[in-house]
Design a protein around this motif. Structure first.
Motif, PDB file in Angstrom:
ATOM      1  N   ALA A 180      -5.407  -8.993  16.779  1.00  0.00           N
ATOM      2  CA  ALA A 180      -4.823  -9.422  15.513  1.00  0.00           C
ATOM      3  C   ALA A 180      -4.691  -8.242  14.554  1.00  0.00           C
ATOM      4  O   ALA A 180      -3.687  -8.102  13.847  1.00  0.00           O
ATOM      5  N   GLU A 181      -5.708  -7.376  14.545  1.00  0.00           N
ATOM      6  CA  GLU A 181      -5.651  -6.182  13.696  1.00  0.00           C
ATOM      7  C   GLU A 181      -4.489  -5.285  14.099  1.00  0.00           C
ATOM      8  O   GLU A 181      -3.726  -4.815  13.245  1.00  0.00           O
ATOM      9  N   LEU A 182      -4.338  -5.049  15.397  1.00  0.00           N
ATOM     10  CA  LEU A 182      -3.246  -4.208  15.886  1.00  0.00           C
ATOM     11  C   LEU A 182      -1.887  -4.802  15.533  1.00  0.00           C
ATOM     12  O   LEU A 182      -0.974  -4.084  15.108  1.00  0.00           O
ATOM     13  N   PHE A 183      -1.730  -6.112  15.693  1.00  0.00           N
ATOM     14  CA  PHE A 183      -0.471  -6.776  15.370  1.00  0.00           C
ATOM     15  C   PHE A 183      -0.170  -6.654  13.875  1.00  0.00           C
ATOM     16  O   PHE A 183       0.957  -6.350  13.477  1.00  0.00           O
ATOM     17  N   TYR A 184      -1.175  -6.876  13.029  1.00  0.00           N
ATOM     18  CA  TYR A 184      -0.998  -6.816  11.578  1.00  0.00           C
ATOM     19  C   TYR A 184      -0.584  -5.404  11.147  1.00  0.00           C
ATOM     20  O   TYR A 184       0.367  -5.228  10.376  1.00  0.00           O
ATOM     21  N   LEU A 185      -1.283  -4.397  11.644  1.00  0.00           N
ATOM     22  CA  LEU A 185      -0.951  -3.021  11.273  1.00  0.00           C
ATOM     23  C   LEU A 185       0.449  -2.635  11.736  1.00  0.00           C
ATOM     24  O   LEU A 185       1.210  -2.004  10.999  1.00  0.00           O
ATOM     25  N   GLN A 186       0.810  -3.025  12.961  1.00  0.00           N
ATOM     26  CA  GLN A 186       2.137  -2.700  13.490  1.00  0.00           C
ATOM     27  C   GLN A 186       3.227  -3.365  12.655  1.00  0.00           C
ATOM     28  O   GLN A 186       4.254  -2.756  12.361  1.00  0.00           O
ATOM     29  N   LYS A 187       3.016  -4.585  12.243  1.00  0.00           N
ATOM     30  CA  LYS A 187       3.988  -5.310  11.422  1.00  0.00           C
ATOM     31  C   LYS A 187       4.180  -4.615  10.066  1.00  0.00           C
ATOM     32  O   LYS A 187       5.305  -4.479   9.579  1.00  0.00           O
ATOM     33  N   GLN A 188       3.076  -4.164   9.455  1.00  0.00           N
ATOM     34  CA  GLN A 188       3.157  -3.488   8.159  1.00  0.00           C
ATOM     35  C   GLN A 188       3.855  -2.139   8.287  1.00  0.00           C
ATOM     36  O   GLN A 188       4.576  -1.714   7.374  1.00  0.00           O
ATOM     37  N   ILE A 189       3.681  -1.466   9.415  1.00  0.00           N
ATOM     38  CA  ILE A 189       4.388  -0.202   9.649  1.00  0.00           C
ATOM     39  C   ILE A 189       5.892  -0.453   9.749  1.00  0.00           C
ATOM     40  O   ILE A 189       6.700   0.255   9.144  1.00  0.00           O
ATOM     41  N   GLN A 190       6.298  -1.477  10.504  1.00  0.00           N
ATOM     42  CA  GLN A 190       7.717  -1.776  10.689  1.00  0.00           C
ATOM     43  C   GLN A 190       8.394  -2.171   9.383  1.00  0.00           C
ATOM     44  O   GLN A 190       9.518  -1.763   9.113  1.00  0.00           O
ATOM     45  N   LEU A 191       7.700  -2.944   8.533  1.00  0.00           N
ATOM     46  CA  LEU A 191       8.285  -3.418   7.278  1.00  0.00           C
ATOM     47  C   LEU A 191       8.116  -2.428   6.126  1.00  0.00           C
ATOM     48  O   LEU A 191       8.639  -2.679   5.035  1.00  0.00           O
ATOM     49  N   GLN A 192       7.384  -1.327   6.353  1.00  0.00           N
ATOM     50  CA  GLN A 192       7.108  -0.327   5.308  1.00  0.00           C
ATOM     51  C   GLN A 192       6.516  -0.987   4.059  1.00  0.00           C
ATOM     52  O   GLN A 192       6.923  -0.741   2.930  1.00  0.00           O
ATOM     53  N   THR A 193       5.527  -1.853   4.261  1.00  0.00           N
ATOM     54  CA  THR A 193       4.892  -2.608   3.186  1.00  0.00           C
ATOM     55  C   THR A 193       3.938  -1.723   2.406  1.00  0.00           C
ATOM     56  O   THR A 193       3.140  -0.989   3.006  1.00  0.00           O
ATOM     57  N   GLN A 194       4.007  -1.780   1.065  1.00  0.00           N
ATOM     58  CA  GLN A 194       3.039  -1.077   0.224  1.00  0.00           C
ATOM     59  C   GLN A 194       1.687  -1.775   0.381  1.00  0.00           C
ATOM     60  O   GLN A 194       1.565  -2.973   0.154  1.00  0.00           O
ATOM     61  N   MET A 195       0.677  -1.020   0.764  1.00  0.00           N
ATOM     62  CA  MET A 195      -0.661  -1.561   0.996  1.00  0.00           C
ATOM     63  C   MET A 195      -1.639  -0.913   0.024  1.00  0.00           C
ATOM     64  O   MET A 195      -1.443   0.214  -0.414  1.00  0.00           O
ATOM     65  N   ILE A 196      -2.689  -1.644  -0.288  1.00  0.00           N
ATOM     66  CA  ILE A 196      -3.774  -1.114  -1.114  1.00  0.00           C
ATOM     67  C   ILE A 196      -5.050  -1.177  -0.287  1.00  0.00           C
ATOM     68  O   ILE A 196      -5.410  -2.235   0.231  1.00  0.00           O
ATOM     69  N   PHE A 197      -5.701  -0.028  -0.157  1.00  0.00           N
ATOM     70  CA  PHE A 197      -6.941   0.098   0.597  1.00  0.00           C
ATOM     71  C   PHE A 197      -8.080   0.271  -0.397  1.00  0.00           C
ATOM     72  O   PHE A 197      -8.035   1.151  -1.248  1.00  0.00           O
ATOM     73  N   ILE A 198      -9.097  -0.561  -0.314  1.00  0.00           N
ATOM     74  CA  ILE A 198     -10.307  -0.402  -1.103  1.00  0.00           C
ATOM     75  C   ILE A 198     -11.355   0.162  -0.144  1.00  0.00           C
ATOM     76  O   ILE A 198     -11.682  -0.456   0.864  1.00  0.00           O
ATOM     77  N   LEU A 199     -11.854   1.351  -0.476  1.00  0.00           N
ATOM     78  CA  LEU A 199     -12.810   2.020   0.399  1.00  0.00           C
ATOM     79  C   LEU A 199     -14.232   1.603   0.047  1.00  0.00           C
ATOM     80  O   LEU A 199     -14.478   1.007  -0.998  1.00  0.00           O
ATOM     81  N   GLU A 200     -15.167   1.919   0.931  1.00  0.00           N
ATOM     82  CA  GLU A 200     -16.570   1.548   0.757  1.00  0.00           C
ATOM     83  C   GLU A 200     -17.153   2.101  -0.542  1.00  0.00           C
ATOM     84  O   GLU A 200     -18.006   1.479  -1.147  1.00  0.00           O
ATOM     85  N   ASP A 201     -16.702   3.281  -0.971  1.00  0.00           N
ATOM     86  CA  ASP A 201     -17.245   3.872  -2.195  1.00  0.00           C
ATOM     87  C   ASP A 201     -16.523   3.399  -3.452  1.00  0.00           C
ATOM     88  O   ASP A 201     -16.798   3.873  -4.545  1.00  0.00           O
ATOM     89  N   GLY A 202     -15.587   2.456  -3.316  1.00  0.00           N
ATOM     90  CA  GLY A 202     -14.885   1.895  -4.460  1.00  0.00           C
ATOM     91  C   GLY A 202     -13.556   2.559  -4.758  1.00  0.00           C
ATOM     92  O   GLY A 202     -12.814   2.107  -5.631  1.00  0.00           O
ATOM     93  N   THR A 203     -13.218   3.622  -4.056  1.00  0.00           N
ATOM     94  CA  THR A 203     -11.947   4.309  -4.262  1.00  0.00           C
ATOM     95  C   THR A 203     -10.801   3.404  -3.840  1.00  0.00           C
ATOM     96  O   THR A 203     -10.892   2.686  -2.851  1.00  0.00           O
ATOM     97  N   ARG A 204      -9.712   3.465  -4.591  1.00  0.00           N
ATOM     98  CA  ARG A 204      -8.535   2.646  -4.305  1.00  0.00           C
ATOM     99  C   ARG A 204      -7.395   3.566  -3.882  1.00  0.00           C
ATOM    100  O   ARG A 204      -7.054   4.501  -4.598  1.00  0.00           O
ATOM    101  N   VAL A 205      -6.821   3.321  -2.719  1.00  0.00           N
ATOM    102  CA  VAL A 205      -5.727   4.126  -2.182  1.00  0.00           C
ATOM    103  C   VAL A 205      -4.533   3.210  -1.964  1.00  0.00           C
ATOM    104  O   VAL A 205      -4.670   2.145  -1.360  1.00  0.00           O
ATOM    105  N   GLN A 206      -3.368   3.623  -2.470  1.00  0.00           N
ATOM    106  CA  GLN A 206      -2.161   2.814  -2.298  1.00  0.00           C
ATOM    107  C   GLN A 206      -1.122   3.637  -1.549  1.00  0.00           C
ATOM    108  O   GLN A 206      -0.949   4.821  -1.807  1.00  0.00           O
ATOM    109  N   GLY A 207      -0.434   2.987  -0.620  1.00  0.00           N
ATOM    110  CA  GLY A 207       0.611   3.669   0.126  1.00  0.00           C
ATOM    111  C   GLY A 207       1.089   2.833   1.294  1.00  0.00           C
ATOM    112  O   GLY A 207       0.703   1.680   1.470  1.00  0.00           O
TER     113      GLY A 207
END
Length: 148
Positions: free
Chosen positions: A81-108
């Protein structure tokens, strides 16, 4: 260093007791071939003495490996499911927000991924270890409630 510091150093040089300084000498304590000379520890080396026992391949210590994904998780449906979700987001060029363990927020946008990491293209290009990600979501997905 300024002039005052140089003058102070020349007038008061640092003294090191000669007994405290040990300078290793290359080849010290190694006897010549066939000679019985004392080693660095003071023990005499006997050329007729048997060599030290070496470990065989069966006695090797277990090696620790770094894995971002546990070996037991590789065959589960969650991994697929993780692989399918990531592949779908790559194909659609979806803007994603990553919240890291230390609280840092990365968008891209996700450029690619592998078993241990995800490459994100945003203001900067970053390679993020999966173990460092607390959670991720699509930009604009959280915090937007439907209008009543």
């Amino acid at each position: 260093m300024n002039k005052r510091g140089v003058q102070n150093f020349v007038q008061n040089p640092i003294r090191v007791p000669s007994a405290a300084v040990e300078v290793p000498v290359f080849g010290a304590g190694i006897p010549a071939l066939g000679a019985s000379a004392p080693s660095a520890s003071g023990k005499k080396l006997d050329p007729a003495a048997p060599a030290r026992k070496r470990r065989t391949s069966s006695e090797k210590l277990p090696q620790k490996r770094f894995t971002a994904v546990g070996l037991e998780d590789l065959g589960t449906s969650n991994h697929q499911a993780e692989l399918f979700y990531l592949q779908k987001q790559i194909q659609l060029q979806t803007q994603m927000i990553f919240i890291l363990e230390d609280g840092t927020r990365v968008q891209g946008v996700i450029e690619w991924y592998d078993r241990n990491s995800i490459k994100v293209r945003g203001k900067l290009r970053m390679l993020i270890y999966k173990t460092a990600i607390k959670y991720l979501y699509k930009a604009g997905e959280i915090g937007t409630a439907p209008e009543a």
